[in-house]
Design an enzyme around this catalytic site. Sequence first.
Site, PDB file in Angstrom:
ATOM      1  CG  ASP A   1     -22.454 -48.397  -3.978  1.00 13.29           C
ATOM      2  OD1 ASP A   1     -21.822 -47.449  -3.924  1.00 13.29           O
ATOM      3  OD2 ASP A   1     -23.484 -48.920  -3.970  1.00 13.29           O
TER       4      ASP A   1
ATOM      5  CG  ASP B   1     -26.289 -43.411  -4.151  1.00 15.37           C
ATOM      6  OD1 ASP B   1     -27.503 -42.685  -3.423  1.00 15.37           O
ATOM      7  OD2 ASP B   1     -25.006 -42.399  -4.043  1.00 15.37           O
TER       8      ASP B   1
HETATM    9 CA    CA Z   1     -24.268 -47.826  -5.929  1.00 22.52          CA
END
Ligand code: CA
Length: 229
Positions: free
Chosen positions: A14, A16
């Site tokens: 992932d 962020d």
């Molecule tokens: Ca995230």
Amino acid sequence: MKLTDIRLRAVLFDMDGVLFDSMPYHADAWAEVMHRHGLHFTRQEAFLHEGRTGAATINIAYNRQYGHDAPAELIEQIYAEKSALFAQYPEPRQMPGAPELLCKVKAAGLIPVLVTGSGQRSLLDRLAHHYPGIFTPEHMVTAFDVRHGKPDPEPYLMGLHKAGVQAHEAVVVENAPIGVQAGHAAGIFTIAVNTGPLDGQVLLEAGADRLFPSMKALCEEWEQLFPHP
Ligand code: CA
């Protein structure tokens, strides 16, 4: 999926809250722009719903107040304003430990794959700048690629497909409950790194197979989890 069943070939990251310490800015931007449009949405909620698409995030607040989804033009406008505000904040730093972990992943000959719900060009461009040569465009899944965002498994299933691997040949690295749900639903061993303000229990309840307090901690434990063959 048990750790011992994994024949690791790809690591699905992932973005962020995993690669960039960008979540506090996202949370500020969401809270401010929603408020601007008369919608109630707190910073804490931004962390709870992190990983959803922009439209899904807006509709959570909109549905709560009006009982139905927001008009498409309004969604577009709010997301554009949120992205513009985010772009005005200072540049998010790399998450401590993330560059080191990516180095280990590359050195082990594993395929790093980016799987993000973000459709913000500024961050995607930043990725090329801060993590040069790590993620090739064919090994990236963004908001532009999927019909169903996290917690639907589609983004992670597409990540597997793009890497050309099966679920037991990959692991997911996620920081948000919604993202952990998506990785788990895709049948992939899912490692949660709790880089935000939520209780780690939320990540375990979402289906995390392992929980680490930071990317640094995960990086330090990596060889214990996945010994180099
Ligand atoms: Ca995230």
